[in-house]
Structure formats: C-alpha cells, structure tokens
Design a protein around this motif. Structure first.
Motif, PDB file in Angstrom:
ATOM      1  N   ALA A  26      -0.515  28.448 -51.820  1.00  0.00           N
ATOM      2  CA  ALA A  26       0.211  29.706 -51.608  1.00  0.00           C
ATOM      3  C   ALA A  26      -0.391  30.479 -50.446  1.00  0.00           C
ATOM      4  N   LEU A  27      -1.717  30.497 -50.358  1.00  0.00           N
ATOM      5  CA  LEU A  27      -2.350  31.185 -49.225  1.00  0.00           C
ATOM      6  C   LEU A  27      -1.994  30.503 -47.912  1.00  0.00           C
ATOM      7  N   ILE A  28      -1.969  29.177 -47.921  1.00  0.00           N
ATOM      8  CA  ILE A  28      -1.666  28.449 -46.682  1.00  0.00           C
ATOM      9  C   ILE A  28      -0.215  28.658 -46.258  1.00  0.00           C
ATOM     10  N   THR A  29       0.713  28.669 -47.220  1.00  0.00           N
ATOM     11  CA  THR A  29       2.129  28.768 -46.857  1.00  0.00           C
ATOM     12  C   THR A  29       2.633  30.209 -46.721  1.00  0.00           C
ATOM     13  N   LYS A  30       2.105  31.134 -47.535  1.00  0.00           N
ATOM     14  CA  LYS A  30       2.629  32.498 -47.544  1.00  0.00           C
ATOM     15  C   LYS A  30       1.664  33.538 -47.000  1.00  0.00           C
ATOM     16  N   GLY A  31       0.393  33.192 -46.894  1.00  0.00           N
ATOM     17  CA  GLY A  31      -0.603  34.146 -46.414  1.00  0.00           C
ATOM     18  C   GLY A  31      -0.610  34.259 -44.904  1.00  0.00           C
ATOM     19  N   GLU A  32      -1.417  35.171 -44.427  1.00  0.00           N
ATOM     20  CA  GLU A  32      -1.604  35.341 -42.988  1.00  0.00           C
ATOM     21  C   GLU A  32      -2.645  34.340 -42.501  1.00  0.00           C
ATOM     22  N   LYS A  33      -2.355  33.677 -41.410  1.00  0.00           N
ATOM     23  CA  LYS A  33      -3.287  32.727 -40.798  1.00  0.00           C
ATOM     24  C   LYS A  33      -3.880  33.402 -39.568  1.00  0.00           C
ATOM     25  N   VAL A  34      -5.218  33.486 -39.533  1.00  0.00           N
ATOM     26  CA  VAL A  34      -5.900  34.105 -38.399  1.00  0.00           C
ATOM     27  C   VAL A  34      -7.147  33.292 -38.058  1.00  0.00           C
ATOM     28  N   GLU A  35      -7.622  33.473 -36.864  1.00  0.00           N
ATOM     29  CA  GLU A  35      -8.917  32.914 -36.471  1.00  0.00           C
ATOM     30  C   GLU A  35      -9.952  33.993 -36.736  1.00  0.00           C
ATOM     31  N   ALA A  36     -10.984  33.630 -37.467  1.00  0.00           N
ATOM     32  CA  ALA A  36     -12.009  34.606 -37.829  1.00  0.00           C
ATOM     33  C   ALA A  36     -13.353  34.196 -37.238  1.00  0.00           C
ATOM     34  N   VAL A  81     -13.564  30.172 -37.495  1.00  0.00           N
ATOM     35  CA  VAL A  81     -12.913  29.421 -38.567  1.00  0.00           C
ATOM     36  C   VAL A  81     -11.466  29.889 -38.686  1.00  0.00           C
ATOM     37  N   THR A  82     -10.633  29.002 -39.227  1.00  0.00           N
ATOM     38  CA  THR A  82      -9.253  29.370 -39.521  1.00  0.00           C
ATOM     39  C   THR A  82      -9.229  29.916 -40.947  1.00  0.00           C
ATOM     40  N   LEU A  83      -8.694  31.105 -41.085  1.00  0.00           N
ATOM     41  CA  LEU A  83      -8.714  31.837 -42.347  1.00  0.00           C
ATOM     42  C   LEU A  83      -7.288  32.135 -42.792  1.00  0.00           C
ATOM     43  N   TYR A  84      -7.023  31.946 -44.070  1.00  0.00           N
ATOM     44  CA  TYR A  84      -5.754  32.332 -44.672  1.00  0.00           C
ATOM     45  C   TYR A  84      -6.072  33.413 -45.704  1.00  0.00           C
ATOM     46  N   TYR A  85      -5.320  34.508 -45.683  1.00  0.00           N
ATOM     47  CA  TYR A  85      -5.583  35.570 -46.644  1.00  0.00           C
ATOM     48  C   TYR A  85      -4.273  36.229 -47.060  1.00  0.00           C
ATOM     49  N   ASP A  86      -4.298  36.869 -48.201  1.00  0.00           N
ATOM     50  CA  ASP A  86      -3.156  37.606 -48.714  1.00  0.00           C
ATOM     51  C   ASP A  86      -3.311  39.055 -48.253  1.00  0.00           C
ATOM     52  N   PRO A  87      -2.416  39.561 -47.393  1.00  0.00           N
ATOM     53  CA  PRO A  87      -2.558  40.934 -46.893  1.00  0.00           C
ATOM     54  C   PRO A  87      -2.511  41.990 -48.008  1.00  0.00           C
ATOM     55  N   LEU A  88      -1.823  41.676 -49.122  1.00  0.00           N
ATOM     56  CA  LEU A  88      -1.744  42.630 -50.226  1.00  0.00           C
ATOM     57  C   LEU A  88      -2.981  42.579 -51.108  1.00  0.00           C
ATOM     58  N   LYS A  89      -3.653  41.437 -51.130  1.00  0.00           N
ATOM     59  CA  LYS A  89      -4.890  41.254 -51.902  1.00  0.00           C
ATOM     60  C   LYS A  89      -5.881  40.513 -51.015  1.00  0.00           C
ATOM     61  N   PRO A  90      -6.517  41.216 -50.070  1.00  0.00           N
ATOM     62  CA  PRO A  90      -7.374  40.554 -49.090  1.00  0.00           C
ATOM     63  C   PRO A  90      -8.572  39.815 -49.686  1.00  0.00           C
ATOM     64  N   GLU A  91      -8.888  40.050 -50.960  1.00  0.00           N
ATOM     65  CA  GLU A  91      -9.984  39.290 -51.567  1.00  0.00           C
ATOM     66  C   GLU A  91      -9.575  37.835 -51.824  1.00  0.00           C
ATOM     67  N   LYS A  92      -8.279  37.567 -51.762  1.00  0.00           N
ATOM     68  CA  LYS A  92      -7.791  36.189 -51.903  1.00  0.00           C
ATOM     69  C   LYS A  92      -7.825  35.538 -50.523  1.00  0.00           C
ATOM     70  N   VAL A  93      -8.805  34.673 -50.331  1.00  0.00           N
ATOM     71  CA  VAL A  93      -9.075  34.090 -49.014  1.00  0.00           C
ATOM     72  C   VAL A  93      -9.314  32.593 -49.168  1.00  0.00           C
ATOM     73  N   TYR A  94      -8.850  31.832 -48.182  1.00  0.00           N
ATOM     74  CA  TYR A  94      -9.181  30.419 -48.095  1.00  0.00           C
ATOM     75  C   TYR A  94      -9.539  30.123 -46.647  1.00  0.00           C
ATOM     76  N   VAL A  95     -10.672  29.488 -46.443  1.00  0.00           N
ATOM     77  CA  VAL A  95     -11.085  29.083 -45.100  1.00  0.00           C
ATOM     78  C   VAL A  95     -10.814  27.592 -44.966  1.00  0.00           C
ATOM     79  N   GLN A  96     -10.016  27.274 -43.975  1.00  0.00           N
ATOM     80  CA  GLN A  96      -9.665  25.873 -43.742  1.00  0.00           C
ATOM     81  C   GLN A  96     -10.931  25.053 -43.513  1.00  0.00           C
ATOM     82  N   GLY A  97     -11.021  23.934 -44.203  1.00  0.00           N
ATOM     83  CA  GLY A  97     -12.170  23.064 -44.042  1.00  0.00           C
ATOM     84  C   GLY A  97     -13.290  23.314 -45.030  1.00  0.00           C
TER      85      GLY A  97
END
Length: 126
Positions: A26-36, A81-97
């Motif tokens: 869900a984070l990968i498909t619906k979250g925001e993808k940014v370089e961190a 790193v490539t980061l995926y996060y939920d803008p409404l719940k930023p504590e939900k984070v996944y770092v690619q790799g």
C-alpha cells in the motif's frame, strides 16, 4: 488438541505476513515516493533510528525517524534512499531495499508453513 493449536498458530502467522505485505505494498502503490537523505541518527522511544530528510511534493522539508535496519548497507549517513510514506500518517514509512522488512514477511510465511506442516504430521500420527 495439538492440531488445533498448530493450526491457530499457522493462521495467525499467515495473517501477520499478509498484513505486513499489504501495508508495504500500500505504501509503494498509494504513498508518496521521494528520495531521502540519511541525515544521521535520532534517539526515539524505541532506541536509535535513522533520521531521513526529504522534501515533500508540496515543497516543505520533513525529517522522519526510521528504525536502523539490521543489515544497514546503503544506509550510511549522507547516502540517499528511496522512501515511501503515507502523507496522512507519516510514521508509516518503507525504505526501498530494507531487507529487514522483507525478511520479517518471509519469517511470518515460513512459520505459517512450518506450523501447518507440524499440525498435519501430528494429526496423521493420531
């Protein structure tokens, strides 16, 4: 009775694995993808975490804690790193790799299969 216990454990592990996989996807498909930028470390209530700094699509700078992966290759201070996060719940984070996240999912599924197998063997022995 042991069969029921093993089946309950297998179902529980399967549900945990599916929940973890669903949350990551869900984070990968619906979250925001940014370089961190790995900006360093911070102390949180859970221990030491990486401080991941990035710019949101709206232009503001954010800094989120991320648990230090067990195998932290590629997570050195100053790396990107490539980061995926939920803008409404930023504590939900996944770092690619981050292999620790994928490893946890694999462990859930492996435990489910093991418990299922043990339950079937115990049932056949009775």
């Amino acid at each position: 009775m042991n069969f029921v216990i093993f089946m309950a454990g297998a179902v529980l592990m399967l549900v945990m694995g599916l929940r973890a996989t669903k949350a990551r996807r869900a984070l990968i498909t619906k979250g925001e993808k940014v370089e961190a930028l790995v900006a360093g470390t911070v102390h949180t209530r859970d221990g030491v975490s990486l401080a991941l700094e990035f710019t949101t699509p709206g232009g503001s700078t954010r800094r989120l804690p991320y648990p230090v992966p067990q195998k932290a290759k590629g997570f050195a201070q100053g790396s990107r790193v490539t980061l995926y996060y939920d803008p409404l719940k930023p504590e939900k984070v996944y770092v690619q790799g981050d292999k620790s996240v994928l490893g946890a999912e694999i462990i859930y599924y492996a435990l489910a299969a093991l418990l299922l197998g043990l339950g079937v063997v115990l049932q056949m022995m009775q």
